[in-house]
Design an enzyme around this catalytic site. Structure first.
Site, mmCIF file in Angstrom:
data_model
loop_
_atom_site.group_PDB
_atom_site.id
_atom_site.type_symbol
_atom_site.label_atom_id
_atom_site.label_comp_id
_atom_site.label_asym_id
_atom_site.label_seq_id
_atom_site.Cartn_x
_atom_site.Cartn_y
_atom_site.Cartn_z
ATOM 1 N N LYS A 142 -3.088 -10.266 -7.583
ATOM 2 C CA LYS A 142 -4.308 -10.668 -6.901
ATOM 3 C C LYS A 142 -5.481 -9.845 -7.432
ATOM 4 O O LYS A 142 -5.307 -8.647 -7.713
ATOM 5 C CB LYS A 142 -4.127 -10.387 -5.391
ATOM 6 C CG LYS A 142 -5.234 -10.902 -4.515
ATOM 7 C CD LYS A 142 -5.129 -10.360 -3.094
ATOM 8 C CE LYS A 142 -5.743 -8.995 -2.956
ATOM 9 N NZ LYS A 142 -6.343 -8.686 -1.646
ATOM 10 N N LYS A 191 -9.766 -4.582 -6.034
ATOM 11 C CA LYS A 191 -10.461 -3.400 -6.539
ATOM 12 C C LYS A 191 -9.460 -2.285 -6.866
ATOM 13 O O LYS A 191 -9.590 -1.605 -7.864
ATOM 14 C CB LYS A 191 -11.455 -2.922 -5.489
ATOM 15 C CG LYS A 191 -12.368 -1.896 -6.038
ATOM 16 C CD LYS A 191 -13.460 -1.530 -5.097
ATOM 17 C CE LYS A 191 -14.212 -0.372 -5.697
ATOM 18 N NZ LYS A 191 -13.485 0.893 -5.542
ATOM 19 N N LYS A 242 0.836 -1.215 0.000
ATOM 20 C CA LYS A 242 0.000 0.000 0.000
ATOM 21 C C LYS A 242 0.866 1.259 0.000
ATOM 22 O O LYS A 242 0.489 2.282 -0.554
ATOM 23 C CB LYS A 242 -0.947 -0.009 1.206
ATOM 24 C CG LYS A 242 -1.959 -1.147 1.142
ATOM 25 C CD LYS A 242 -3.377 -0.662 1.315
ATOM 26 C CE LYS A 242 -4.382 -1.695 0.866
ATOM 27 N NZ LYS A 242 -5.214 -2.245 1.894
#
Ligand code: ADP
Length: 330
Positions: free
Chosen positions: A193, A196, A113
């Site tokens: 993966k 969204k 992230k």
């Protein structure tokens, strides 16, 4: 009698995708008869990345709709919004005080992230796994249905539990992961993966035509360059999707035809589309119905808050006793 409690959560990040469904939701549904399940819409977690406050209410509403449409039964399970049970953050603070920063620095999702949003590396992002540990152990969960990507978080939760129990006395059980048959679906790119934030998803509410557009260009076994080359199903994300959605005989047929170059990838994808859409269609019909019943949805969440709070309060009383401050919380 339930075998124990369990908590699992999904972020209200807009729409659920088939990775969420296969990795987590399907097991959440299956476990409802055996455990007292508490299912959270984890809005505090969703605030660790940039978001628009004016969209939050709709995102939460849609997430509740998706949970119920997929098969979470509010007569059996507790469906709740994380931020309405303040004990989650209360306990997270206490766990913060016993969690070494070095443990959090090595969590893979923090590293990912940080790369995705280099201008938004906030304390919440680093602290995410501690809040998740609090979410889980607040209800003394014994198992947690999750996808593969959450395993490092669960290991960390167990380490925090061991530390808490060692410092303050046996309080929390060590929660185990509950993994399904398929634990990870890759995105349409066949590499990352399905997520969204990477925009590589098939969403639960997409119609057959849209799904076909996505599937027909989705990456398969990259070593299979021509129709006449035999393929390897083990290296193909479409085959993983077959394992998650298709009937046994279709799975066997597709593996066989792929290995012998008996059919092309598009033929394989057409069979997947049929099986996938057979699962999604009834969910989509319920989604449509539930979207027209906002009063019902808000009532389910309100009652979920009350039921969750009852369990959470009792855990916190025990925690305050262990910390030596119970007298002030009576
Ligand atoms: P996302 O990763 O899309 O933001 P969440 O973090 O809200 O979704 O994850 C909710 C649940 O869905 C978790 O248990 C997670 O392990 C599972 N999950 C998410 N993406 C996938 C995937 N591609 N394959 C399998 N499970 C997944």
């Amino acid at each position: 009698m339930p075998k124990g409690n369990l908590f699992s959560g999904i972020q209200p990040s807009g729409r659920l995708h088939i990775g969420n469904y296969v990795g987590a939701m399907r097991n959440m549904i299956a476990l409802q008869d055996d455990y007292q399940c508490i299912y959270g819409i984890v809005d505090y977690h969703a605030m660790t990345v940039p978001f628009k406050p004016e969209e939050m209410e709709t995102r939460i509403f849609n997430c509740a709709v998706d949970y119920l449409a997929a098969g979470i039964d509010p007569n059996k399970s507790i469906l709740m919004l994380q931020s309405t049970v303040s004990e989650h953050t209360e306990l997270a603070w206490i766990l913060n005080t016993i969690t070494p920063i070095s443990w959090l620095m090595r969590v893979p999702t923090f590293k990912e992230k940080r790369q995705q949003n280099p201008d938004y590396v906030n304390m919440g992002l680093l602290d995410y796994p501690v809040l998740m540990a609090a979410d889980i152990i607040l209800y003394k969960s014994v198992i947690v249905p999750v996808g593969e990507d959450q395993l490092p978080h669960l290991e960390l939760t167990r380490e925090i539990v061991r530390k808490f129990n060692a410092y303050f006395g046996e309080t929390f059980p060590e929660p185990k992961e509950y993994l399904g048959k398929v634990t990870k679906i890759l995105g349409l790119d066949g590499v990352n993966k399905m997520s969204k934030s990477l925009d590589n998803c098939i969403y639960l509410d997409e119609d057959e035509e849209t799904i076909w557009k996505k599937l027909s260009t989705a990456v398969t076994d990259t070593n299979r360059k021509r129709r006449t080359d035999p393929g390897n199903p083990e290296l193909c994300n479409i085959y993983t999707m077959h394992l998650a959605f298709s009937k046994e005989e279709d799975i066997d047929y597709c593996a066989r035809e792929c290995r012998s170059a008996g059919f092309g990838c598009l033929d394989c994808k057409k069979i997947l589309l049929q099986n996938l859409y057979a699962t999604l269609k009834p969910i989509q019909e319920r989604q449509k119905e539930l979207r027209n019943k906002p009063d019902y949805i808000y009532e389910v969440l309100r009652s979920g808050t009350i039921r969750a709070k009852r369990i959470a309060r009792s855990t916190m009383e025990e925690v305050y006793e262990k910390l030596g401050i119970k007298k002030f919380h009576q």
